[in-house]
Design a protein around this motif. Structure first.
Motif, PDB file in Angstrom:
ATOM      1  N   PHE A  96       0.846  -1.196   0.000  1.00 49.62           N
ATOM      2  CA  PHE A  96       0.000   0.000   0.000  1.00 49.62           C
ATOM      3  C   PHE A  96       0.878   1.241   0.000  1.00 49.62           C
ATOM      4  O   PHE A  96       1.823   1.353   0.766  1.00 49.62           O
ATOM      5  N   ARG A  97       0.555   2.201  -0.869  1.00 48.40           N
ATOM      6  CA  ARG A  97       1.271   3.483  -0.906  1.00 48.40           C
ATOM      7  C   ARG A  97       0.353   4.559  -0.346  1.00 48.40           C
ATOM      8  O   ARG A  97      -0.803   4.674  -0.757  1.00 48.40           O
TER       9      ARG A  97
ATOM     10  N   ASP B 187      -1.561   6.684   2.899  1.00 47.45           N
ATOM     11  CA  ASP B 187      -2.155   6.534   4.226  1.00 47.45           C
ATOM     12  C   ASP B 187      -3.020   5.272   4.262  1.00 47.45           C
ATOM     13  O   ASP B 187      -4.082   5.233   3.641  1.00 47.45           O
ATOM     14  N   PRO B 188      -2.607   4.217   4.983  1.00 46.85           N
ATOM     15  CA  PRO B 188      -3.371   2.966   5.000  1.00 46.85           C
ATOM     16  C   PRO B 188      -4.795   3.125   5.521  1.00 46.85           C
ATOM     17  O   PRO B 188      -5.674   2.337   5.170  1.00 46.85           O
TER      18      PRO B 188
ATOM     19  N   PRO C 297       2.380  -1.421   4.191  1.00 46.09           N
ATOM     20  CA  PRO C 297       2.788  -0.364   3.262  1.00 46.09           C
ATOM     21  C   PRO C 297       3.978  -0.780   2.404  1.00 46.09           C
ATOM     22  O   PRO C 297       4.720  -1.709   2.728  1.00 46.09           O
ATOM     23  N   TRP C 298       4.131  -0.062   1.312  1.00 46.87           N
ATOM     24  CA  TRP C 298       5.250  -0.285   0.389  1.00 46.87           C
ATOM     25  C   TRP C 298       6.571  -0.158   1.149  1.00 46.87           C
ATOM     26  O   TRP C 298       6.768   0.757   1.933  1.00 46.87           O
TER      27      TRP C 298
ATOM     28  N   HIS D 100       3.156  -3.199  11.129  1.00 48.26           N
ATOM     29  CA  HIS D 100       1.922  -3.087  10.359  1.00 48.26           C
ATOM     30  C   HIS D 100       1.083  -4.366  10.298  1.00 48.26           C
ATOM     31  O   HIS D 100      -0.080  -4.307   9.901  1.00 48.26           O
TER      32      HIS D 100
END
Length: 477
Positions: free
Chosen positions: A193-194, A196-197, A220-221, A465
């Motif tokens: 994910f790029r 704000d999750p 996230p990435w 995460h």
């Protein structure tokens, strides 16, 4: 077991991160992939070969790579056929249809390897291949649900949000899977994910509602992943912004291209992949012809791109050329395959830069070595993984010596070199000396230390995460 909604969704990297996270918690961990398809292989401590991703995962676990970590490795030689490696050793070269008939016989060695790893560790983290949603491949499957069912292990499914459609990836997989296979999946992870999750909170909730599976987090990435060895040639991208340009030919059957990885972060260097249809950059200081799974086929491919013409111009301008393994064989006068080991039997004229000849044979050399570079006298740690012998007058000027035996060759002017040594640039003093010959400045950068640091950072990223505690509970650790 971590399975994916498709190929290249980040399974290998996530397994490496979880392995290192579990090790940091004090656990003894082993990676496992029942079946892998890759021409980027690593030589193991027991003298076999496995996929490069499993070697990186072993490093994340703090253990030596072993053939049990990847008992079935497929190395594509043509568009429809591949070399089949079972528990580290070449078994046959088969077309896809013939391999499908062989697969049921391979479950026994796969489970045998898995049981050995289980016996020596607190935790085994298994990586699937491709996707379990490819239900046309379910019968006789040893890579995904077939293995998970036979080994009776829980599965977590990974979707890649960066490629788009992650809700459809995960929900669609749930719909097409057999109910028993779907029930084996205990949760999902949204990867790469790029931004704000929290912006994906609604989508995350919808996946859980539609599938009935709980989520283990949105990862996230991880930008520093580009520094870790890649297994897929599609991941090879230009790297660095230095004035000294190193160009590598992206052969159609490119193999063991992680040889290039230590060059990525050296100050003053720019590494470029020359793709099909592109010309070799005129300002390249050196052109690398890398390893290949099919030397004669890729030599024809090289000529079809007219890279042979570019190489002549590059050499005329005073540029240097380095051939590694198959690339070394191409630089000679001829490559003979009298028994049809890599395809149709015959002989192909080489590029003629080195006065050597290669004859391919069925016996594959698989060994880790420590060599001494002929010009600098520096030690080079690496490995050999090749078919055939290369001999000729050019060998009187070897690239290196291995136990006092010559390896490779150099041209009279020293601007063309060939070697069978893979992994040669991981040796920091040698890499510095070789790049200094191109005009690069010396660097204190330690490749091994950097990889270890990135794996630690990846573990912290995963811990921050994902619900690692719940994943470990799921694995009964």
């Amino acid at each position: 077991m971590l399975q994916g909604t498709g190929s290249n969704v980040g399974k290998s990297l996530l397994v490496a991160g979880l392995c290192r996270a579990a090790v940091r918690r004090g656990l003894s961990v082993r990676p496992f992939k029942p079946q892998n398809m890759s021409n980027n292989a690593a030589v193991t401590v027991d003298g076999g070969e496995i996929g490069r991703a499993q070697a990186l995962q072993a490093l994340a676990c703090g253990v030596e790579p072993h053939t049990d970590m990847n008992p079935v490795l497929l190395k594509p030689e043509t568009d429809i056929g591949a070399q089949v490696i079972v528990q580290g050793k070449r078994r046959a070269t088969l077309k896809a249809r013939d391999y499908a008939r062989l697969k049921p016989e391979l479950m026994a060695p796969v489970l045998e390897s898995f049981e050995r790893l289980k016996a020596e560790a607190d935790l085994v983290i298994v990586e699937g291949a491709g996707s379990p949603a490819e239900i046309n491949l379910r019968q006789g499957d040893i890579a995904n649900m077939g293995f998970a069912a036979a080994a009776d292990i829980p599965v977590v499914l990974i979707g890649d949000i960066d490629r788009g459609g992650v809700i459809a990836q995960l929900v669609g997989s749930r719909i097409v899977l057999d109910p028993e296979d779907a029930a084996r999946i205990k949760g999902f992870i949204v990867n790469r994910f790029r931004g704000d999750p929290s912006l994906f909170d609604d989508g995350y909730r919808m996946i859980a509602e539609q599938t009935g599976w709980p989520g283990f987090g949105v990862l996230p990435w991880f930008a520093r992943a580009t520094l870790l060895p890649a297994e897929d040639a599609l991941d090879l991208q230009p790297f660095g912004d230095g004035a000294i340009k190193i160009a590598c030919l992206a052969l159609s059957r490119i193999a063991n291209f992680d040889d290039l990885d230590p060059l990525k972060t050296h100050p003053g260097v720019r590494l470029e992949m020359v793709r099909p249809g592109q010309a070799i950059p005129g300002d390249a200081a050196v052109v690398i012809i890398p390893g290949t799974k099919s030397t004669r086929t890729d030599l024809a491919f090289l000529r079809a791109q007219e890279w042979d013409i570019d190489l002549k111009a590059h050499h005329r301008r005073g540029g240097r050329i380095l051939g590694i393994c198959g690339g070394f064989q191409m630089l000679g006068n001829s490559i003979a395959d009298p028994h049809g080991i890599e395809g149709e039997a015959g002989e192909t004229e080489g590029l003629g830069y080195l006065d050597v000849q290669t004859v391919l044979a069925a016996d594959k050399r698989l060994t880790r070595v420590t060599a001494v570079h002929a010009l600098s006298g520096l030690q080079v740690a690496g490995y050999e993984i090749h078919l055939g012998r290369t001999e000729g007058i050019g060998c009187v000027r070897p690239f290196a010596h291995i136990h006092d035996c010559p390896d490779g060759a150099r041209s009279r002017d020293g601007r063309v070199e060939g070697t069978y040594l893979h992994g040669l640039f991981t040796s920091d003093p040698f890499r510095n000396a070789w790049l200094q010959g191109l005009g690069a400045r010396t660097s204190a950068f330690s490749y091994a230390a950097e990889i270890d640091t990135v794996l630690d950072e990846l573990a912290l990223h995963v811990e921050a995460h994902l619900d690692v505690a719940e994943l470990l509970r799921l694995a009964q650790v």
